[in-house]
Write a protein that holds these residues in place. Sequence first.
Motif, PDB file in Angstrom:
ATOM      1  N   GLU A 214       0.825  -1.210   0.000  1.00  0.00           N
ATOM      2  CA  GLU A 214       0.000   0.000   0.000  1.00  0.00           C
ATOM      3  C   GLU A 214       0.858   1.258   0.000  1.00  0.00           C
ATOM      4  N   VAL A 215       1.986   1.206   0.746  1.00  0.00           N
ATOM      5  CA  VAL A 215       2.882   2.366   0.758  1.00  0.00           C
ATOM      6  C   VAL A 215       3.492   2.585  -0.626  1.00  0.00           C
ATOM      7  N   LEU A 216       3.880   1.496  -1.256  1.00  0.00           N
ATOM      8  CA  LEU A 216       4.433   1.619  -2.606  1.00  0.00           C
ATOM      9  C   LEU A 216       3.414   2.199  -3.568  1.00  0.00           C
ATOM     10  N   HIS A 217       2.140   1.815  -3.390  1.00  0.00           N
ATOM     11  CA  HIS A 217       1.097   2.405  -4.219  1.00  0.00           C
ATOM     12  C   HIS A 217       0.991   3.907  -3.974  1.00  0.00           C
ATOM     13  N   LEU A 218       1.091   4.288  -2.713  1.00  0.00           N
ATOM     14  CA  LEU A 218       0.950   5.706  -2.380  1.00  0.00           C
ATOM     15  C   LEU A 218       2.065   6.541  -2.989  1.00  0.00           C
ATOM     16  N   VAL A 219       3.287   5.991  -3.051  1.00  0.00           N
ATOM     17  CA  VAL A 219       4.396   6.776  -3.594  1.00  0.00           C
ATOM     18  C   VAL A 219       4.495   6.639  -5.106  1.00  0.00           C
ATOM     19  N   GLY A 220       3.520   5.937  -5.718  1.00  0.00           N
ATOM     20  CA  GLY A 220       3.453   5.911  -7.173  1.00  0.00           C
ATOM     21  C   GLY A 220       4.005   4.683  -7.851  1.00  0.00           C
ATOM     22  N   ALA A 221       4.295   3.625  -7.095  1.00  0.00           N
ATOM     23  CA  ALA A 221       4.800   2.402  -7.735  1.00  0.00           C
ATOM     24  C   ALA A 221       3.692   1.767  -8.566  1.00  0.00           C
ATOM     25  N   SER A 222       4.037   1.314  -9.733  1.00  0.00           N
ATOM     26  CA  SER A 222       3.049   0.707 -10.617  1.00  0.00           C
ATOM     27  C   SER A 222       2.797  -0.743 -10.206  1.00  0.00           C
ATOM     28  N   ASP A 223       1.627  -1.234 -10.632  1.00  0.00           N
ATOM     29  CA  ASP A 223       1.301  -2.634 -10.348  1.00  0.00           C
ATOM     30  C   ASP A 223       2.302  -3.581 -11.009  1.00  0.00           C
ATOM     31  N   ARG A 224       2.747  -3.229 -12.193  1.00  0.00           N
ATOM     32  CA  ARG A 224       3.693  -4.105 -12.889  1.00  0.00           C
ATOM     33  C   ARG A 224       5.021  -4.198 -12.149  1.00  0.00           C
ATOM     34  N   PHE A 225       5.455  -3.086 -11.560  1.00  0.00           N
ATOM     35  CA  PHE A 225       6.709  -3.103 -10.799  1.00  0.00           C
ATOM     36  C   PHE A 225       6.584  -4.011  -9.583  1.00  0.00           C
ATOM     37  N   ILE A 226       5.489  -3.868  -8.825  1.00  0.00           N
ATOM     38  CA  ILE A 226       5.306  -4.698  -7.631  1.00  0.00           C
ATOM     39  C   ILE A 226       5.162  -6.168  -8.008  1.00  0.00           C
ATOM     40  N   ALA A 227       4.383  -6.430  -9.051  1.00  0.00           N
ATOM     41  CA  ALA A 227       4.211  -7.820  -9.487  1.00  0.00           C
ATOM     42  C   ALA A 227       5.532  -8.414  -9.950  1.00  0.00           C
ATOM     43  N   ARG A 228       6.383  -7.571 -10.571  1.00  0.00           N
ATOM     44  CA  ARG A 228       7.676  -8.066 -11.022  1.00  0.00           C
ATOM     45  C   ARG A 228       8.562  -8.458  -9.842  1.00  0.00           C
ATOM     46  N   GLU A 229       8.437  -7.728  -8.731  1.00  0.00           N
ATOM     47  CA  GLU A 229       9.199  -8.097  -7.539  1.00  0.00           C
ATOM     48  C   GLU A 229       8.768  -9.461  -7.013  1.00  0.00           C
ATOM     49  N   PHE A 230       7.461  -9.697  -6.969  1.00  0.00           N
ATOM     50  CA  PHE A 230       6.970 -11.007  -6.531  1.00  0.00           C
ATOM     51  C   PHE A 230       7.386 -12.096  -7.518  1.00  0.00           C
ATOM     52  N   GLN A 231       7.324 -11.779  -8.815  1.00  0.00           N
ATOM     53  CA  GLN A 231       7.711 -12.760  -9.819  1.00  0.00           C
ATOM     54  C   GLN A 231       9.181 -13.152  -9.666  1.00  0.00           C
ATOM     55  N   THR A 232      10.052 -12.169  -9.445  1.00  0.00           N
ATOM     56  CA  THR A 232      11.475 -12.460  -9.285  1.00  0.00           C
ATOM     57  C   THR A 232      11.731 -13.320  -8.066  1.00  0.00           C
ATOM     58  N   HIS A 233      11.037 -12.983  -6.975  1.00  0.00           N
ATOM     59  CA  HIS A 233      11.228 -13.737  -5.734  1.00  0.00           C
ATOM     60  C   HIS A 233      10.791 -15.189  -5.899  1.00  0.00           C
ATOM     61  N   PHE A 234       9.595 -15.421  -6.420  1.00  0.00           N
ATOM     62  CA  PHE A 234       9.086 -16.784  -6.530  1.00  0.00           C
ATOM     63  C   PHE A 234       9.758 -17.556  -7.659  1.00  0.00           C
ATOM     64  N   ARG A 235      10.212 -16.856  -8.685  1.00  0.00           N
ATOM     65  CA  ARG A 235      10.967 -17.564  -9.721  1.00  0.00           C
ATOM     66  C   ARG A 235      12.275 -18.089  -9.152  1.00  0.00           C
ATOM     67  N   SER A 304       2.969 -16.562 -10.094  1.00  0.00           N
ATOM     68  CA  SER A 304       3.024 -15.590  -8.998  1.00  0.00           C
ATOM     69  C   SER A 304       2.785 -14.174  -9.507  1.00  0.00           C
ATOM     70  N   ARG A 305       3.279 -13.858 -10.690  1.00  0.00           N
ATOM     71  CA  ARG A 305       3.051 -12.521 -11.265  1.00  0.00           C
ATOM     72  C   ARG A 305       1.573 -12.315 -11.565  1.00  0.00           C
ATOM     73  N   ALA A 306       0.929 -13.332 -12.157  1.00  0.00           N
ATOM     74  CA  ALA A 306      -0.485 -13.193 -12.482  1.00  0.00           C
ATOM     75  C   ALA A 306      -1.327 -13.023 -11.226  1.00  0.00           C
ATOM     76  N   ILE A 307      -1.029 -13.793 -10.187  1.00  0.00           N
ATOM     77  CA  ILE A 307      -1.802 -13.694  -8.940  1.00  0.00           C
ATOM     78  C   ILE A 307      -1.558 -12.342  -8.280  1.00  0.00           C
ATOM     79  N   ALA A 308      -0.307 -11.878  -8.301  1.00  0.00           N
ATOM     80  CA  ALA A 308      -0.006 -10.581  -7.696  1.00  0.00           C
ATOM     81  C   ALA A 308      -0.725  -9.448  -8.431  1.00  0.00           C
ATOM     82  N   LEU A 309      -0.740  -9.471  -9.743  1.00  0.00           N
ATOM     83  CA  LEU A 309      -1.441  -8.431 -10.504  1.00  0.00           C
ATOM     84  C   LEU A 309      -2.923  -8.438 -10.213  1.00  0.00           C
ATOM     85  N   ARG A 310      -3.516  -9.607 -10.160  1.00  0.00           N
ATOM     86  CA  ARG A 310      -4.953  -9.682  -9.876  1.00  0.00           C
ATOM     87  C   ARG A 310      -5.257  -9.171  -8.478  1.00  0.00           C
TER      88      ARG A 310
END
Length: 316
Positions: A214-235, A304-310
């Motif tokens: 939520e904080v990342l959303h507030l400072v302007g982080a895009s959904d794709r950026f956050i989902a990419r972080e989850f994708q990298t971690h789970f990959r 993980s990326r698809a679930i995070a984006l949804r």
Amino acid sequence: MNEPIIDPLLAAEPEATFESDAQLIPRDSVAGRALVVVIAIMTFLACLTAGAALLVADGSRGWRSEVLRDATIQVKAGPGDNIDSLVAKAVSIASQAKGVESVHAYSKAESERLLEPWLGSGLDLSQLPIPRLIVVRLRGQRPEDLAALRAALASAAPQANLDDHRIWAERIGTMADAVVVLAAALFALMILAMGTAIGFATRGAMAGNREIVEVLHLVGASDRFIAREFQTHFRRLGLRGSMIGGLAAMAFFAAASFLSFLWAHSPGGDEIAAMFGSFALGPYGYVALALVCAAVTLLTGLLSRAIALRHLRTLT
């Protein structure tokens, strides 16, 4: 008029503040280790299933090739017929036929020994009209050669019946195809179970890091950026688990191939080798197992990326 003071951390691009996913998702956690274990086990089972299907498919091709290269002539003597002369005539016809590599006629004693598993030993079978068998080895699998041989036998030795074993080959092929289909179904179920585990782990990570997201959303982080972080971690977790499971499966098949080589001359080893071969996958088999590991790693990251984006879309 004084210009407002802007915190440089908030003014910077959010993507630049996260060079890795260490601040967003812990690299080493109990949940992460548990997911690695689950992926390793499921990858191991999936590789075993895929390898067994490859062994059965290769063995089936070998069985059918061997069965179709042999044909059997059964000579049944009628009243007043001399079976030895009939066998000699059938052997002469088969030896001169096109496409025949070798011909072997079973003697009377050999024919009687073939009945011992059903009738037992020590019986006097001299008064029984036991058929005589002739094994014909073919150079290829040309149906026209068998048709010509069958026609020659029908005209010169009608007491001889030719069996080309095609019915047995079809049954062997049907059995092998059923095993391969069953293995494919089991493989699909394992991938589904693995995907379910990855989905639960991703949702758990999203819930555990909800405030950070939520904080990342507030400072302007895009959904794709956050989902990419989850994708990298789970990959990364998927790569570790698939490597462990895949290497264990390769070691299992290598050990099984070595043990089957040691047991090749034992009675049990002969039966196992006749059914499954030498358990040797060969280079293409090990490449297939490596592709399974790569697919598991890719699936882990994409899922993980698809679930995070949804999940992130529900927060906006």
